[in-house]
Design a protein around this motif. Structure first.
Motif, PDB file in Angstrom:
ATOM      1  N   LEU A  94       0.840  -1.198   0.000  1.00 22.21           N
ATOM      2  CA  LEU A  94       0.000   0.000   0.000  1.00 22.21           C
ATOM      3  C   LEU A  94       0.877   1.251   0.000  1.00 22.21           C
ATOM      4  O   LEU A  94       1.785   1.378   0.834  1.00 22.21           O
ATOM      5  CB  LEU A  94      -0.900   0.005   1.237  1.00 22.21           C
ATOM      6  CG  LEU A  94      -1.826  -1.203   1.409  1.00 22.21           C
ATOM      7  CD1 LEU A  94      -2.508  -1.163   2.775  1.00 22.21           C
ATOM      8  CD2 LEU A  94      -2.866  -1.246   0.297  1.00 22.21           C
ATOM      9  N   PRO A  95       0.636   2.191  -0.899  1.00 28.60           N
ATOM     10  CA  PRO A  95       1.437   3.418  -0.909  1.00 28.60           C
ATOM     11  C   PRO A  95       1.103   4.319   0.278  1.00 28.60           C
ATOM     12  O   PRO A  95      -0.050   4.370   0.736  1.00 28.60           O
ATOM     13  CB  PRO A  95       1.039   4.089  -2.233  1.00 28.60           C
ATOM     14  CG  PRO A  95      -0.304   3.534  -2.552  1.00 28.60           C
ATOM     15  CD  PRO A  95      -0.344   2.144  -2.010  1.00 28.60           C
ATOM     16  N   PHE A  96       2.127   5.017   0.813  1.00 32.83           N
ATOM     17  CA  PHE A  96       1.913   6.025   1.863  1.00 32.83           C
ATOM     18  C   PHE A  96       1.625   7.352   1.168  1.00 32.83           C
ATOM     19  O   PHE A  96       2.480   7.891   0.455  1.00 32.83           O
ATOM     20  CB  PHE A  96       3.159   6.154   2.746  1.00 32.83           C
ATOM     21  CG  PHE A  96       3.359   4.995   3.689  1.00 32.83           C
ATOM     22  CD1 PHE A  96       2.716   4.959   4.915  1.00 32.83           C
ATOM     23  CD2 PHE A  96       4.188   3.937   3.338  1.00 32.83           C
ATOM     24  CE1 PHE A  96       2.908   3.886   5.787  1.00 32.83           C
ATOM     25  CE2 PHE A  96       4.386   2.871   4.191  1.00 32.83           C
ATOM     26  CZ  PHE A  96       3.737   2.836   5.419  1.00 32.83           C
ATOM     27  N   GLU A  97       0.426   7.861   1.376  1.00 34.46           N
ATOM     28  CA  GLU A  97      -0.023   9.086   0.688  1.00 34.46           C
ATOM     29  C   GLU A  97      -0.211  10.204   1.711  1.00 34.46           C
ATOM     30  O   GLU A  97      -0.987  10.063   2.661  1.00 34.46           O
ATOM     31  CB  GLU A  97      -1.329   8.819  -0.048  1.00 34.46           C
ATOM     32  CG  GLU A  97      -1.219   7.708  -1.089  1.00 34.46           C
ATOM     33  CD  GLU A  97      -2.561   7.298  -1.666  1.00 34.46           C
ATOM     34  OE1 GLU A  97      -2.593   6.967  -2.860  1.00 34.46           O
ATOM     35  OE2 GLU A  97      -3.563   7.309  -0.919  1.00 34.46           O
ATOM     36  N   ARG A  98       0.463  11.303   1.499  1.00 33.96           N
ATOM     37  CA  ARG A  98       0.391  12.448   2.412  1.00 33.96           C
ATOM     38  C   ARG A  98      -0.696  13.425   1.971  1.00 33.96           C
ATOM     39  O   ARG A  98      -0.874  13.665   0.783  1.00 33.96           O
ATOM     40  CB  ARG A  98       1.738  13.163   2.443  1.00 33.96           C
ATOM     41  CG  ARG A  98       1.774  14.427   3.318  1.00 33.96           C
ATOM     42  CD  ARG A  98       3.100  15.150   3.151  1.00 33.96           C
ATOM     43  NE  ARG A  98       3.111  16.432   3.848  1.00 33.96           N
ATOM     44  CZ  ARG A  98       3.657  16.648   5.029  1.00 33.96           C
ATOM     45  NH1 ARG A  98       4.254  15.648   5.656  1.00 33.96           N
ATOM     46  NH2 ARG A  98       3.629  17.845   5.601  1.00 33.96           N
ATOM     47  N   CYS A 114       0.472  12.461  11.195  1.00 39.17           N
ATOM     48  CA  CYS A 114       1.919  12.241  11.134  1.00 39.17           C
ATOM     49  C   CYS A 114       2.598  13.350  10.344  1.00 39.17           C
ATOM     50  O   CYS A 114       2.079  13.829   9.337  1.00 39.17           O
ATOM     51  CB  CYS A 114       2.212  10.887  10.478  1.00 39.17           C
ATOM     52  SG  CYS A 114       3.955  10.451  10.499  1.00 39.17           S
ATOM     53  N   ALA A 115       3.803  13.736  10.805  1.00 39.65           N
ATOM     54  CA  ALA A 115       4.581  14.750  10.099  1.00 39.65           C
ATOM     55  C   ALA A 115       5.422  14.146   8.986  1.00 39.65           C
ATOM     56  O   ALA A 115       5.881  14.855   8.103  1.00 39.65           O
ATOM     57  CB  ALA A 115       5.482  15.490  11.087  1.00 39.65           C
ATOM     58  N   GLY A 116       5.647  12.790   9.039  1.00 40.18           N
ATOM     59  CA  GLY A 116       6.474  12.144   8.028  1.00 40.18           C
ATOM     60  C   GLY A 116       7.949  12.390   8.300  1.00 40.18           C
ATOM     61  O   GLY A 116       8.329  12.895   9.358  1.00 40.18           O
ATOM     62  N   PRO A 117       8.818  12.062   7.353  1.00 45.28           N
ATOM     63  CA  PRO A 117       8.516  11.463   6.051  1.00 45.28           C
ATOM     64  C   PRO A 117       8.335   9.949   6.140  1.00 45.28           C
ATOM     65  O   PRO A 117       8.636   9.346   7.163  1.00 45.28           O
ATOM     66  CB  PRO A 117       9.774  11.787   5.232  1.00 45.28           C
ATOM     67  CG  PRO A 117      10.873  11.774   6.264  1.00 45.28           C
ATOM     68  CD  PRO A 117      10.263  12.332   7.522  1.00 45.28           C
ATOM     69  N   HIS A 118       7.820   9.371   5.032  1.00 46.49           N
ATOM     70  CA  HIS A 118       7.591   7.934   4.973  1.00 46.49           C
ATOM     71  C   HIS A 118       8.205   7.343   3.714  1.00 46.49           C
ATOM     72  O   HIS A 118       8.497   8.048   2.745  1.00 46.49           O
ATOM     73  CB  HIS A 118       6.091   7.624   5.002  1.00 46.49           C
ATOM     74  CG  HIS A 118       5.520   7.675   6.387  1.00 46.49           C
ATOM     75  ND1 HIS A 118       5.679   6.654   7.284  1.00 46.49           N
ATOM     76  CD2 HIS A 118       4.799   8.635   7.019  1.00 46.49           C
ATOM     77  CE1 HIS A 118       5.078   6.985   8.422  1.00 46.49           C
ATOM     78  NE2 HIS A 118       4.541   8.182   8.280  1.00 46.49           N
ATOM     79  N   ILE A 119       8.387   6.030   3.761  1.00 41.57           N
ATOM     80  CA  ILE A 119       8.887   5.300   2.605  1.00 41.57           C
ATOM     81  C   ILE A 119       7.772   5.224   1.563  1.00 41.57           C
ATOM     82  O   ILE A 119       6.617   5.527   1.874  1.00 41.57           O
ATOM     83  CB  ILE A 119       9.389   3.909   3.016  1.00 41.57           C
ATOM     84  CG1 ILE A 119       8.240   3.055   3.558  1.00 41.57           C
ATOM     85  CG2 ILE A 119      10.482   4.047   4.072  1.00 41.57           C
ATOM     86  CD1 ILE A 119       8.657   1.645   3.947  1.00 41.57           C
ATOM     87  N   PRO A 120       8.050   4.822   0.327  1.00 46.83           N
ATOM     88  CA  PRO A 120       7.021   4.861  -0.725  1.00 46.83           C
ATOM     89  C   PRO A 120       5.796   3.990  -0.452  1.00 46.83           C
ATOM     90  O   PRO A 120       4.664   4.419  -0.691  1.00 46.83           O
ATOM     91  CB  PRO A 120       7.770   4.382  -1.971  1.00 46.83           C
ATOM     92  CG  PRO A 120       9.199   4.720  -1.706  1.00 46.83           C
ATOM     93  CD  PRO A 120       9.379   4.521  -0.246  1.00 46.83           C
ATOM     94  N   ASP A 121       6.004   2.762   0.058  1.00 44.32           N
ATOM     95  CA  ASP A 121       4.843   1.879   0.254  1.00 44.32           C
ATOM     96  C   ASP A 121       5.186   0.821   1.298  1.00 44.32           C
ATOM     97  O   ASP A 121       6.350   0.616   1.650  1.00 44.32           O
ATOM     98  CB  ASP A 121       4.434   1.219  -1.068  1.00 44.32           C
ATOM     99  CG  ASP A 121       5.559   0.391  -1.670  1.00 44.32           C
ATOM    100  OD1 ASP A 121       5.849  -0.690  -1.134  1.00 44.32           O
ATOM    101  OD2 ASP A 121       6.152   0.841  -2.680  1.00 44.32           O
ATOM    102  N   THR A 122       4.153   0.127   1.774  1.00 41.97           N
ATOM    103  CA  THR A 122       4.339  -0.876   2.828  1.00 41.97           C
ATOM    104  C   THR A 122       5.164  -2.062   2.351  1.00 41.97           C
ATOM    105  O   THR A 122       5.791  -2.756   3.159  1.00 41.97           O
ATOM    106  CB  THR A 122       2.980  -1.378   3.337  1.00 41.97           C
ATOM    107  OG1 THR A 122       2.269  -2.011   2.264  1.00 41.97           O
ATOM    108  CG2 THR A 122       2.147  -0.231   3.879  1.00 41.97           C
ATOM    109  N   GLY A 123       5.195  -2.307   1.063  1.00 47.52           N
ATOM    110  CA  GLY A 123       5.910  -3.452   0.526  1.00 47.52           C
ATOM    111  C   GLY A 123       7.407  -3.386   0.707  1.00 47.52           C
ATOM    112  O   GLY A 123       8.103  -4.398   0.527  1.00 47.52           O
ATOM    113  N   ARG A 124       7.941  -2.221   1.044  1.00 50.87           N
ATOM    114  CA  ARG A 124       9.393  -2.075   1.214  1.00 50.87           C
ATOM    115  C   ARG A 124       9.841  -2.461   2.628  1.00 50.87           C
ATOM    116  O   ARG A 124      11.023  -2.378   2.939  1.00 50.87           O
ATOM    117  CB  ARG A 124       9.821  -0.659   0.872  1.00 50.87           C
ATOM    118  CG  ARG A 124       9.618  -0.378  -0.611  1.00 50.87           C
ATOM    119  CD  ARG A 124      10.007   1.023  -1.008  1.00 50.87           C
ATOM    120  NE  ARG A 124       9.663   1.228  -2.415  1.00 50.87           N
ATOM    121  CZ  ARG A 124      10.542   1.406  -3.387  1.00 50.87           C
ATOM    122  NH1 ARG A 124      11.827   1.423  -3.124  1.00 50.87           N
ATOM    123  NH2 ARG A 124      10.148   1.573  -4.642  1.00 50.87           N
TER     124      ARG A 124
END
Length: 645
Positions: A131-135, A180-190
């Motif tokens: 799942l992608p992390f979308e801000r 959340c302030a982030g940052p995050h990785i592109p998606d949960t699959g990583r």
């Protein structure tokens, strides 16, 4: 469009490309490992757009920023899994920490081992979904309404505590959204390698008057091999955990009716601390320290002079009403300095009296939060090797050096120095007059002098801003325990304020009244905490010189009981701590039990040994050798005298 790489190479990408496009252009393998990026030195997510001439740096799980983002993203996956399995659970906070990450939940159901397995399985499903992390961002009122609609009161409170002009951002992954302030990785699959470690309780915002939440501790790494190594190290650390091992070996215990942070030292633990205290007191006497013994409490007036009443009241145990000035009010002492100053003030002093080195084995009391208590490491009553040096300004560097040499010698002797680092704790000018007393000029001068001393002594240190004492800067010696957590074990502080508060003058060689400098210091720090670290450092097998029981004498049969008693008399006459196991048990059982108790030496006494006036010496590591009793006594006395490890 051209993008510059850190090595100076130029990368050509299409106009409007993102950092992820840049990662793919550099290397397909790198793109799969990419977690974040830096664009012109600023940390960004891989979805960030590139511009002409930008400098692009790809961040992976091998980089500290990448690992932190990976772990924080994994905490969101943990929260999503919990919400799927326990929809009524309320979300609190879930930060990345040095060893991994955690998330706090308000949930009726406890997270036992079986629950953690279910949560871990659900997390694996979420990771597989990639799942992608979308801000996205919301205005303050909309953000509050958004979380109120989701029935997340802790998130609402966090938003309400943010500044009015704060950017309020959220991250969405599939059916889950978190503040959340982030940052995050592109998606949960990583997220390739993670593990849930334990569950415990934690008060909301560390306040014992607030809700007790349920905290899940976990960790994540970029590679499965790194996770496996960490888990193995953690398992070894858990075996050494003093809170478990120290109780099993009967060094200490705790009793609910006595209270948290008030451990009972059992005979073994009491003996080790007695040995350490006597050693420290003797060592300090050799170095010119004068022993003092001062009261455990004082009236509030003493603490008001020193400033502790204004700066430390919440951490003190007060006997009486602190606001009723019609009646006497006392407090148990959280430190010894204002008491030892009275020794200096007992009569007039001249420059010839300085330096005056005062040392004391001090019992102190600090009102720690109940949620902070942990075995012997965080307690409310403890004993410390405390000292204060009153000196002339020209003596400062030499005396500071002496304090540091003593601390390093002591820590090295007990086997802890190799896991220590140094931190120069300084003030924060923004908190002048609030947390810190004195003028900016006084602080700048004290920190300049201390910095020069540390540089002259060749000490490698890190700077800690806003970590000084309220009266001056300090050198903190940090110890890293078996879990990788750092605690301050020894401090050496320069004090340029309290002498004036107490009128601690001396007559100088020119006949003028002057104020001395003061050094606050410890040589070993808190004895209870040191015992905890020693149990963990040596897995309970303390060096012979400090072991509470040094020798166990094991007669094989009843026929050799009398000989075993003769051996014991010789050992006791030499000052060796020993005892006889005269039970009617097989010798193998006695040996195994003594090894489990971590006794350094076992002396097996059979008919042959009795005839030859010898003993079969077995060490706790399993090695064995025969020798005469006198030879063994000589050997162990050298080991004790040299404090061998």
């Amino acid at each position: 469009m051209n993008v510059k790489l850190p090595d100076g190479a130029i990368l050509e990408v299409e106009s409007g490309a993102s950092a992820m496009d840049g990662a793919k252009a550099i290397s397909g393998g790198l793109a799969r490992a990419a977690l974040l990026c830096k664009i012109d030195g600023e940390l960004s997510e891989l979805s960030a757009p590139l511009h002409e001439g930008a400098e692009l740096q790809i961040i992976t799980g091998s980089d500290p920023e990448g690992l932190k983002a990976l772990r924080h993203s994994a905490s969101h996956v943990l929260a999503q899994a919990v919400k799927r399995l326990y929809p009524e659970a309320k979300l609190a906070i879930g930060p990345a920490i040095d060893s991994g990450f955690y998330y706090d939940f308000d949930n009726e159901v406890s997270f036992d081992a079986e629950a953690l397995k279910k949560i871990e399985a659900e997390m694996k499903k979420i990771i597989k979904e990639a799942l992608p992390f979308e801000r996205f961002e919301l205005p303050r009122a909309e953000a509050i309404a958004f979380m109120q609609e989701k029935n997340e009161p802790y998130k609402v409170e966090l938003i309400q505590d943010l500044p009015e002009d704060a950017v309020i951002s959220f991250y969405r992954q599939g059916d889950f959204t978190d503040l959340c302030a982030g940052p995050h990785i592109p998606d949960t699959g990583r997220i390739k390698a993670f593990a849930l470690l334990s569950s415990t309780g934690a008060y909301w915002r560390g306040d014992s008057n607030r809700t007790m939440l349920k905290r899940i501790y976990a960790t994540a790494f970029a590679k499965k091999e790194e996770l496996a190594e960490y888990v193995a190290q953690r398992e070894e650390a858990l075996k050494r955990d003093h809170n478990k091992l120290g109780r099993e070996l009967e060094y200490f215990t705790t009793v609910d009716e006595i209270g948290q942070g008030l451990p009972i030292l059992l005979p073994k633990g009491a003996r080790v601390i007695q040995l350490l205290q006597r050693w420290i007191e003797d060592e300090e006497q050799k170095r010119g320290y004068l022993l003092t013994k001062t009261p455990l409490m004082a009236k509030r007036e003493l603490y008001k002079i020193s400033g502790h009443w204004d700066h430390y009241l919440d951490g003190m145990f007060v006997l009486g009403d602190p606001d009723d000035y019609e009646k006497e009010c006392f407090a148990l002492r959280p430190m010894t300095c204002p008491f030892q100053y009275q020794v200096y003030l007992n009569r007039a002093r001249s420059y010839r009296d300085l330096p005056m080195r005062l040392g004391e084995t001090s019992t102190l009391f600090r009102n720690e939060d109940s949620g902070e208590m942990h075995g012997l490491i965080r307690v409310r009553q403890f004993t410390i090797s405390e000292g204060h040096l009153v000196l002339r300004p020209d003596q400062l560097e030499e005396e500071f050096r002496g304090c540091l040499e003593l601390a390093k010698y002591v820590l090295d002797t007990v086997g802890m120095l190799e896991n220590c680092t140094f931190r120069f704790s300084q003030w924060d000018p923004a908190r002048a007059g609030v947390k810190y007393e004195g003028t900016p000029e006084q602080w700048e001068e004290a920190q300049r002098v201390m910095g020069e001393i540390l540089d002259h002594l060749g000490i490698e240190y890190k700077v800690g801003i806003d970590e000084a004492a309220f009266y001056g800067p300090k050198l903190d010696i940090q110890y890293k325990n078996v879990f990788g957590k750092e605690d301050t074990i020894v401090t050496i502080q320069i004090d340029m304020l309290l002498a004036a508060k107490f009128g601690m003058e001396y007559t100088d060689s020119d006949g003028q009244k002057k104020l001395p400098y003061i050094i606050h210091r410890t040589s070993l720090g808190c004895y209870e905490r040191t015992l905890a670290y020693l149990i963990e450092r040596f897995a309970g097998a303390l060096p012979t010189w400090m072991s509470p029981l040094q020798v166990k004498i094991l007669p094989i049969t009843e026929r050799t009981h009398e000989y075993a008693a003769e051996v014991m008399k010789k050992l006791e006459a030499a000052g060796i701590r020993c005892e006889i196991d005269a039970r009617s048990e097989k010798i193998g059982y006695k040996i195994r039990e003594a090894q489990m108790e971590k006794v350094p030496y076992m002396l097996v006494c059979g008919d042959k040994e009795a005839e030859e006036n010898a003993v079969a010496v077995r060490s706790r590591d399993g090695s064995s050798v025969n020798m005469s009793v006198d030879e063994f006594v000589s050997k162990i006395l050298v080991e004790i005298a040299t404090k061998a490890r």
